[in-house]
Design a protein around this motif. Structure first.
Motif, mmCIF file in Angstrom:
data_model
loop_
_atom_site.group_PDB
_atom_site.id
_atom_site.type_symbol
_atom_site.label_atom_id
_atom_site.label_comp_id
_atom_site.label_asym_id
_atom_site.label_seq_id
_atom_site.Cartn_x
_atom_site.Cartn_y
_atom_site.Cartn_z
ATOM 1 N N VAL A 46 -5.616 10.710 -1.889
ATOM 2 C CA VAL A 46 -5.839 10.892 -0.450
ATOM 3 C C VAL A 46 -7.173 11.610 -0.263
ATOM 4 C CG1 VAL A 46 -4.978 11.861 1.710
ATOM 5 C CG2 VAL A 46 -3.360 10.969 -0.003
ATOM 6 N N GLN B 145 -1.426 12.207 -5.733
ATOM 7 C CA GLN B 145 -1.660 11.963 -4.314
ATOM 8 C C GLN B 145 -2.798 12.823 -3.783
ATOM 9 O OE1 GLN B 145 1.582 12.121 -1.559
ATOM 10 N NE2 GLN B 145 2.656 10.369 -2.434
ATOM 11 N N GLY C 22 0.826 -1.206 0.000
ATOM 12 C CA GLY C 22 0.000 0.000 0.000
ATOM 13 C C GLY C 22 0.856 1.251 0.000
ATOM 14 N N TYR C 23 1.885 1.241 0.838
ATOM 15 C CA TYR C 23 2.817 2.378 0.857
ATOM 16 C C TYR C 23 3.532 2.521 -0.489
ATOM 17 C CZ TYR C 23 2.592 3.503 5.867
ATOM 18 O OH TYR C 23 2.189 3.920 7.107
ATOM 19 N N VAL D 295 0.492 9.828 4.814
ATOM 20 C CA VAL D 295 1.203 9.181 3.709
ATOM 21 C C VAL D 295 2.575 8.697 4.171
ATOM 22 C CG1 VAL D 295 2.223 9.574 1.430
ATOM 23 C CG2 VAL D 295 -0.035 10.504 1.963
ATOM 24 N N HIS E 209 -3.183 4.944 8.883
ATOM 25 C CA HIS E 209 -3.547 5.000 7.468
ATOM 26 C C HIS E 209 -4.525 3.891 7.094
ATOM 27 C CE1 HIS E 209 -0.160 2.229 7.808
ATOM 28 N NE2 HIS E 209 -0.563 1.661 6.683
ATOM 29 N N TYR F 207 -6.238 2.170 3.174
ATOM 30 C CA TYR F 207 -6.382 2.256 1.715
ATOM 31 C C TYR F 207 -7.442 1.280 1.242
ATOM 32 C CZ TYR F 207 -3.545 -2.029 0.974
ATOM 33 O OH TYR F 207 -3.071 -3.316 0.964
ATOM 34 N N ILE G 19 1.083 4.367 -2.844
ATOM 35 C CA ILE G 19 0.862 5.802 -2.602
ATOM 36 C C ILE G 19 2.137 6.593 -2.855
ATOM 37 C CG2 ILE G 19 1.356 5.773 -0.104
ATOM 38 C CD1 ILE G 19 -1.483 7.734 -1.838
ATOM 39 N N TRP H 181 -6.928 6.515 -0.386
ATOM 40 C CA TRP H 181 -6.098 6.476 0.827
ATOM 41 C C TRP H 181 -6.645 7.485 1.823
ATOM 42 C CZ3 TRP H 181 -1.371 3.761 1.609
ATOM 43 C CH2 TRP H 181 -0.612 4.150 2.719
#
Length: 352
Positions: A220, A216, A204-205, A298, A304, A306, A208, A294
């Motif tokens: 987001v 982004q 997921g990271y 970030v 977080h 997603y 993003i 998301w």
């Protein structure tokens, strides 16, 4: 002449054996064999606890909170079915085989590791007179009569693990499918460093972080992380309003590959034939109707959430509870959770 006949007969037998082996390898057949072996190992009173009619309302009831046989009455409705802790060793082995019938090697490792984290939580929280942290509080429930080509289903469920299967005419529905991890990372003790759902979080990271600032800003949808997956343990997966986030149509080829890497990770929790069905469904989704959203920080380490939302399926993951050290992840099939689409087709064909 006899030798020719013998060779022909041998070829025929080999072909039959290969065909039989192929049929045994079909997920529905493997599941039916495992379920029947488990049921046949139970005493009558145990079998009564495990067995429900296929059309019982209980089949559509599921959750992933820490309830179970050792949870004191009145706190929350106890799970149905039979817990591992009430089984004899040989029965438990067959229950584990049933778990493995519906998961890939990757999925089995996750499931067993998630169960083992209950012992970590027990140590972290301290022993209590009544403690809901118990690796034996994972329940087996079977709905209907197991058969490779029949209509039946089963559920394996406990804290942070809920796998629901429905088999209709040899076809398998494998959702809702939930995996959670608490702690997300074990930070003390001999198992320090263990992250059961590391890839669900890390991919997921990766996704993003692959987006530029403009992308982004679209992906987001809220700078405050959602507290949990939106769909929870609902019987029907549904998100209110129009899909939001970044459309896959606005992604570069590399970014879309990263998105599909997440999808493949979730698909690969089930056996190969079933995983291919998930991926086939994913490939059918139009890019302009596929969204990555998301919420929260970030930067790595923050709270977080997603999701990947398409017309056909939904993936959600959050890491927000316990100061961001607690993961929930789920795969939902909009049309075919609990095999509802398969049932619709089955009943339609039967009436015709």
């Amino acid at each position: 002449m006899k030798s020719v006949w013998f060779r022909a007969a041998a070829v025929g037998v080999a072909a039959l054996l290969l065909t039989a082996a192929y049929k045994r390898a079909e997920p529905s057949s493997v599941m039916a064999d495992a379920a029947n072996a488990f049921l046949n190992s139970l005493w009558p009173d145990q079998k009564a606890k495990v067995s429900y009619a296929f059309d019982d309302d209980e089949r559509l009831t599921w959750h992933f909170v820490p309830t179970g046989a050792n949870y004191k009455p009145g706190d929350r409705e106890l799970r149905k079915g039979m817990p591992l802790g009430a089984m004899q060793p040989f029965q438990r082995e067959l229950a584990t085989a049933l778990l493995a019938a519906g998961l890939s090697q990757q999925g089995v490792i996750k499931a067993q590791s998630i169960m083992s984290l209950e012992q970590v939580l027990l140590i972290l929280e301290g022993a209590k007179p009544v403690n809901r942290r118990d690796p034996d509080n994972y329940f087996i429930t079977i709905f209907g009569t197991p058969s490779a080509k029949g209509t039946w289903g089963y559920r394996i469920e406990g804290h942070h693990l809920a796998q629901n299967y429905t088999i209709i005419d040899g076809k398998v529905s494998d959702s809702p499918s939930f995996f959670g991890s608490n702690p997300a990372e074990v930070r003390i003790g001999p198992r320090k460093g263990l992250r059961v759902l590391a890839l669900e979080d890390d991919y997921g990271y990766d996704m993003i972080e692959s987006l530029d600032k403009t992308q982004q800003d679209v992906a987001v949808v809220d700078k405050t992380a959602l507290k949990d997956i939106i769909t929870g343990a609902a019987r029907k997966a549904a998100l209110n309003g129009a899909p939001n986030g970044l459309s896959a149509a606005k992604m570069t080829a590399m970014q879309y590959d990263k998105l599909m890497t997440i999808v493949e990770l979730y698909a690969s929790n089930v056996p190969q034939a079933m995983a291919e069905k998930r991926l086939e469904l994913a490939r059918k989704q139009p890019k302009d109707a596929t969204f990555f959203a998301w919420t929260g920080a970030v930067e790595r380490g923050g709270l977080h959430y997603y999701r990947i939302q398409t017309p056909g399926f939904l993936i959600e993951m959050d890491c927000t509870q316990d100061q961001g050290n607690h993961v929930h992840s789920v795969w939902r099939d909009y049309a075919n959770d609990f095999g509802l689409d398969l049932l619709k087709a089955h009943y339609s064909a039967s009436h015709q």
